[in-house]
Enzyme design. Structure first.
Site, PDB file in Angstrom:
ATOM      1  N   PHE A 153      -7.731   2.215   5.780  1.00 16.30           N
ATOM      2  CA  PHE A 153      -6.691   2.454   4.771  1.00 16.30           C
ATOM      3  C   PHE A 153      -6.334   3.935   4.767  1.00 16.30           C
ATOM      4  O   PHE A 153      -7.199   4.786   4.603  1.00 16.30           O
ATOM      5  CB  PHE A 153      -7.152   2.042   3.366  1.00 16.30           C
ATOM      6  CG  PHE A 153      -6.064   2.238   2.346  1.00 16.30           C
ATOM      7  CD1 PHE A 153      -5.025   1.319   2.224  1.00 16.30           C
ATOM      8  CD2 PHE A 153      -6.048   3.367   1.537  1.00 16.30           C
ATOM      9  CE1 PHE A 153      -3.995   1.515   1.302  1.00 16.30           C
ATOM     10  CE2 PHE A 153      -5.024   3.571   0.617  1.00 16.30           C
ATOM     11  CZ  PHE A 153      -3.996   2.649   0.507  1.00 16.30           C
TER      12      PHE A 153
ATOM     13  N   ASP B 101     -10.185  10.994   7.943  1.00 18.36           N
ATOM     14  CA  ASP B 101      -9.664  10.793   6.596  1.00 18.36           C
ATOM     15  C   ASP B 101     -10.864  10.834   5.652  1.00 18.36           C
ATOM     16  O   ASP B 101     -11.683   9.920   5.636  1.00 18.36           O
ATOM     17  CB  ASP B 101      -8.935   9.443   6.523  1.00 18.36           C
ATOM     18  CG  ASP B 101      -8.362   9.145   5.138  1.00 18.36           C
ATOM     19  OD1 ASP B 101      -8.834   9.737   4.157  1.00 18.36           O
ATOM     20  OD2 ASP B 101      -7.447   8.298   5.057  1.00 18.36           O
TER      21      ASP B 101
ATOM     22  N   LYS C 251      -8.199  12.637  -3.460  1.00 18.48           N
ATOM     23  CA  LYS C 251      -8.956  12.060  -4.582  1.00 18.48           C
ATOM     24  C   LYS C 251      -9.836  13.035  -5.400  1.00 18.48           C
ATOM     25  O   LYS C 251      -9.422  13.482  -6.446  1.00 18.48           O
ATOM     26  CB  LYS C 251      -9.766  10.873  -4.092  1.00 18.48           C
ATOM     27  CG  LYS C 251      -8.859   9.697  -3.691  1.00 18.48           C
ATOM     28  CD  LYS C 251      -9.581   8.374  -3.638  1.00 18.48           C
ATOM     29  CE  LYS C 251      -8.625   7.208  -3.634  1.00 18.48           C
ATOM     30  NZ  LYS C 251      -8.166   6.763  -2.320  1.00 18.48           N
TER      31      LYS C 251
HETATM   32  C1  LIG Z   1      -6.943   6.496  -1.586  1.00 15.72           C
HETATM   33  C2  LIG Z   1      -6.914   6.733  -0.141  1.00 15.72           C
HETATM   34  C3  LIG Z   1      -5.747   7.160   0.512  1.00 15.72           C
HETATM   35  C4  LIG Z   1      -4.422   7.291  -0.201  1.00 15.72           C
HETATM   36  O1  LIG Z   1      -4.447   8.219  -1.221  1.00 15.72           O
HETATM   37  P1  LIG Z   1      -3.268   8.230  -2.313  1.00 15.72           P
HETATM   38  O2  LIG Z   1      -3.561   9.457  -3.144  1.00 15.72           O
HETATM   39  O3  LIG Z   1      -3.366   6.957  -3.082  1.00 15.72           O
HETATM   40  O4  LIG Z   1      -1.984   8.334  -1.582  1.00 15.72           O
HETATM   41  C5  LIG Z   1      -5.829   7.412   1.872  1.00 15.72           C
HETATM   42  N1  LIG Z   1      -6.975   7.276   2.547  1.00 15.72           N
HETATM   43  C6  LIG Z   1      -8.108   6.867   1.953  1.00 15.72           C
HETATM   44  C7  LIG Z   1      -9.356   6.750   2.751  1.00 15.72           C
HETATM   45  C8  LIG Z   1      -8.120   6.570   0.596  1.00 15.72           C
HETATM   46  O5  LIG Z   1      -9.241   6.141   0.006  1.00 15.72           O
END
Ligand SMILES: *Cc1c(COP(=O)(O)O)cnc(C)c1O
Length: 402
Positions: free
Chosen positions: A135, A220, A249
């Site tokens: 994701f 990521d 986050k």
């Molecule tokens: C939450 C998340 C995203 C997206 O972040 P947003 O602030 O919602 O755009 C991307 N990569 C990972 C691994 C995430 O947990």
């Protein structure tokens, strides 16, 4: 009508139907949150790994309040010292290069992808090998990078330039490398995909492959970063450094901020006009992030995540031994998943009814991401709640308690 019902009715009429909440939260302190009707919860979701230092940490509150009164925003046509100080802190903690700031996770990954494409542009390289089950966000490019069909369905055609290998399967990555490949991008611990950590051989193998083929390795760290896994950034649990990674986050304790953090190889690829953000790296966002980093350092929260994560993991592993419906436990530090042999949603719903918030993900996984400040008695209380709910689930399924 309860206050929650009132808010729910307003949502139904005026807020687009993209989520399905049941609880209205109005106040948070530490690990605890209160709903609109006064019910208290232990929050083991922490805003999805955002409140790593807990709700309303006094030092973050003070820093944000002081900055709001002084200077909220300047455009990036001017310097603001907080941005430089934050870039230095993040670089010192990780890749010793440079940073770019934006406002969310998806935007951080967009920046990471644009950086990689620009780096590879002259050689005609643009394709990023991502992972299935990953994701990376909900913008068109990051949804395209995401390895789950459900985030793309109905939005086609998706932006091109992304292919998907099998996570933790190095051969599947190798098989996708072509003369167009510019980078391999992965979550160090897959979050939405069900709390699946990269295996050490996979991380090392991807790094070696990238070195051999002249590709970039991109991590990521949006969910796994900021101390969550018992290191500042999850890749630091491995003997591997990516060329750049994304953060969001937990970075600003809830004030929106995202970052692209690059090592020396990618630090000087962007030039004026290549990439920008009006709000990115504002004095206020950076003040929130600087205070967050201070708190994590001063309270030893990185080490604490490792330590408390062990305690929580032991408790969860005990459930896996005792309850037939619990088939496993995965994760690192305070990023843990309880794997069930059935849908996780009924169990997280039962948790919430008795005052514990956790997030179902990937269908059958209950995800725990408590604040790194979580106290021992809160861990015990949460485990007691889980045990009661698992016991009921076991009884309802018609099994005799072992
Ligand atoms: C939450 C998340 C995203 C997206 O972040 P947003 O602030 O919602 O755009 C991307 N990569 C990972 C691994 C995430 O947990």
């Amino acid at each position: 009508m309860s206050k929650t019902q009132e808010i729910k009715a307003l949502y139904k009429q005026y807020v687009m139907n993209t989520y399905a909440p049941e609880i209205a939260l109005v106040k948070g302190r530490g690990t605890k949150v209160w709903d609109a009707d006064g019910k208290v919860y232990l929050d083991f979701a922490a805003g999805i790994s955002v409140l790593n230092v807990g709700y309303s940490h006094p030092k973050v509150v003070a820093a944000v309040q002081a900055q709001v009164a002084e200077l909220v925003h300047v455009s990036n046509l001017y310097f603001n010292e907080n941005q430089a100080l934050l870039a230095k802190r993040l670089s010192d903690l990780s890749l010793h290069g440079k940073c770019f700031f934006c406002n969310s996770g998806a935007e951080a990954n967009e920046g990471l992808i644009k950086l990689a494409r620009l780096w590879g542009h002259e050689q005609g390289k643009y394709e990023v090998i991502c992972m299935k089950n990953s994701f990376h966000g909900r913008t068109l490019a990051t949804a395209s990078a995401t390895g789950q069909e459900k985030v793309k369905k109905g939005f086609e055609p998706m932006p091109e330039g992304f292919v998907h290998a099998v996570y933790n399967d190095l051969d599947s990555v190798k098989a996708l490398v072509t003369e167009k490949t510019v980078a391999v991008m992965l979550e160090t611990v897959q979050g939405e995909g069900g709390i699946i950590p990269a295996e050490p051989e996979f991380m090392e193998g991807v790094r070696a492959l990238c070195d051999e083929k002249g590709l970039l390795m991109l991590c990521d760290e949006i969910q796994s970063g900021m101390g969550r896994t018992g290191k500042w950034f999850a890749f630091q649990n491995y003997d591997v450094e990516p060329d750049a990674f994304s953060l969001a986050k937990g970075l600003g304790s809830g004030y929106p901020i995202g970052a692209v953090v690059a090592g020396p190889k990618l630090s000087d690829v962007f030039h004026p006009g290549h990439h920008a953000s009006t709000f990115g790296g504002s004095p206020l966002a950076c003040a929130a992030a600087l205070a967050t980093i201070d708190v994590i350092e001063q309270e030893g929260l990185v080490e604490r995540a490792a330590e408390k994560g062990e305690l929580l993991k032991e408790g969860l592993e005990d459930f896996a031994e005792r309850y037939a419906h619990v088939t496993g436990v995965r994760g690192m530090g305070l990023m843990l998943g309880l794997v069930l042999d059935q849908e996780a949603k009924p169990l997280t719903k039962a948790f919430a009814e008795v005052g514990l918030l956790a997030i179902p993900t990937a269908g059958n996984v209950v995800r725990f991401l408590p604040p790194l400040t979580v106290k021992d008695d809160e861990l015990e209380e949460a485990l007691d709640i889980m045990e009661d709910c698992l016991e009921s689930m076991h009884a309802e399924a018609g099994n005799d308690a072992e």
